[in-house]
Design a protein around this motif. Sequence first.
Motif, short mmCIF file in Angstrom:
data_model
loop_
_atom_site.label_atom_id
_atom_site.label_comp_id
_atom_site.label_asym_id
_atom_site.label_seq_id
_atom_site.Cartn_x
_atom_site.Cartn_y
_atom_site.Cartn_z
N PRO A 11 0.81 -1.23 0.00
CA PRO A 11 0.00 0.00 0.00
C PRO A 11 0.85 1.28 0.00
O PRO A 11 0.46 2.28 -0.61
N VAL A 12 1.99 1.25 0.65
CA VAL A 12 2.87 2.43 0.65
C VAL A 12 3.43 2.66 -0.76
O VAL A 12 3.48 3.80 -1.23
N ALA A 13 3.81 1.59 -1.44
CA ALA A 13 4.32 1.71 -2.81
C ALA A 13 3.23 2.26 -3.74
O ALA A 13 3.49 3.11 -4.59
N GLU A 14 2.01 1.78 -3.56
CA GLU A 14 0.90 2.29 -4.36
C GLU A 14 0.69 3.78 -4.10
O GLU A 14 0.44 4.55 -5.04
N ALA A 27 9.50 14.99 -2.89
CA ALA A 27 10.42 14.56 -1.84
C ALA A 27 9.77 13.44 -1.03
O ALA A 27 8.56 13.47 -0.78
N PRO A 28 10.56 12.45 -0.60
CA PRO A 28 10.00 11.37 0.21
C PRO A 28 9.32 11.88 1.48
O PRO A 28 8.31 11.32 1.91
N VAL A 29 9.84 12.93 2.08
CA VAL A 29 9.23 13.46 3.30
C VAL A 29 7.83 14.00 3.02
O VAL A 29 6.93 13.86 3.85
N ASP A 30 7.62 14.57 1.86
CA ASP A 30 6.29 15.06 1.50
C ASP A 30 5.31 13.90 1.29
O ASP A 30 4.13 14.01 1.64
N ILE A 31 5.80 12.81 0.74
CA ILE A 31 4.95 11.63 0.58
C ILE A 31 4.59 11.06 1.95
O ILE A 31 3.44 10.69 2.20
N ALA A 32 5.58 11.00 2.87
CA ALA A 32 5.31 10.49 4.22
C ALA A 32 4.30 11.38 4.95
O ALA A 32 3.41 10.87 5.64
N ARG A 51 6.31 8.26 11.40
CA ARG A 51 6.34 6.79 11.43
C ARG A 51 6.24 6.19 10.03
O ARG A 51 6.51 5.01 9.83
N PHE A 52 5.84 7.00 9.05
CA PHE A 52 5.73 6.53 7.68
C PHE A 52 6.99 6.81 6.86
O PHE A 52 7.09 6.35 5.72
N LEU A 53 7.93 7.54 7.41
CA LEU A 53 9.13 7.92 6.64
C LEU A 53 9.97 6.70 6.26
O LEU A 53 10.38 6.57 5.10
N MET A 54 10.23 5.79 7.17
CA MET A 54 11.04 4.61 6.85
C MET A 54 10.33 3.70 5.85
O MET A 54 10.96 3.26 4.88
N PRO A 55 9.03 3.41 6.02
CA PRO A 55 8.36 2.60 4.98
C PRO A 55 8.38 3.27 3.60
O PRO A 55 8.54 2.58 2.59
N VAL A 56 8.26 4.59 3.55
CA VAL A 56 8.33 5.29 2.26
C VAL A 56 9.72 5.11 1.66
O VAL A 56 9.86 4.81 0.47
N VAL A 87 16.92 13.76 -1.51
CA VAL A 87 16.55 13.21 -2.82
C VAL A 87 15.10 13.55 -3.14
O VAL A 87 14.34 13.96 -2.27
N ARG A 88 14.77 13.37 -4.39
CA ARG A 88 13.39 13.51 -4.86
C ARG A 88 13.08 12.29 -5.70
O ARG A 88 13.97 11.60 -6.17
N LEU A 89 11.79 12.03 -5.89
CA LEU A 89 11.33 10.88 -6.65
C LEU A 89 10.52 11.35 -7.85
O LEU A 89 9.84 12.37 -7.78
N ARG A 90 10.59 10.58 -8.91
CA ARG A 90 9.73 10.83 -10.07
C ARG A 90 9.50 9.51 -10.78
O ARG A 90 10.27 8.55 -10.63
N LEU A 91 8.45 9.48 -11.58
CA LEU A 91 8.21 8.31 -12.41
C LEU A 91 9.33 8.23 -13.45
O LEU A 91 9.90 9.27 -13.81
N ARG A 92 9.62 7.04 -13.90
CA ARG A 92 10.69 6.90 -14.90
C ARG A 92 10.37 7.73 -16.13
O ARG A 92 9.23 7.79 -16.58
N ALA A 93 11.38 8.35 -16.68
CA ALA A 93 11.20 9.22 -17.83
C ALA A 93 10.71 8.45 -19.05
O ALA A 93 9.95 8.99 -19.87
#
Length: 95
Positions: A11-14, A27-32, A51-56, A87-93
Amino acid sequence: MQEKNTNTLDPVAEFILESLSDGQSVAPVDIARALGATRQRPKDKPDAWRRFLMPVKQQMVHLARNGKIEILRKGVVTDPDNFRGVVRLRLRADA
């Protein structure tokens, strides 16, 4: 007896993939924080999202290893097995 689908995502990956669906890097922190907001309980402290930062982080590495997302450091795609810092995340180009 039903066969279990082994292609289902955590569910976290989704949630990470949904967060990146608009094409922007995040940013991963924004997702968490966003994930924490969706799962917040009435008695939670304001920083309960932590508590969601490590799973993210674990799921972002998993998704990057499987070619679904890219991890960016200073705007450059980095190795999911060897990165540190902001770091930041994005969908593959090419996806």
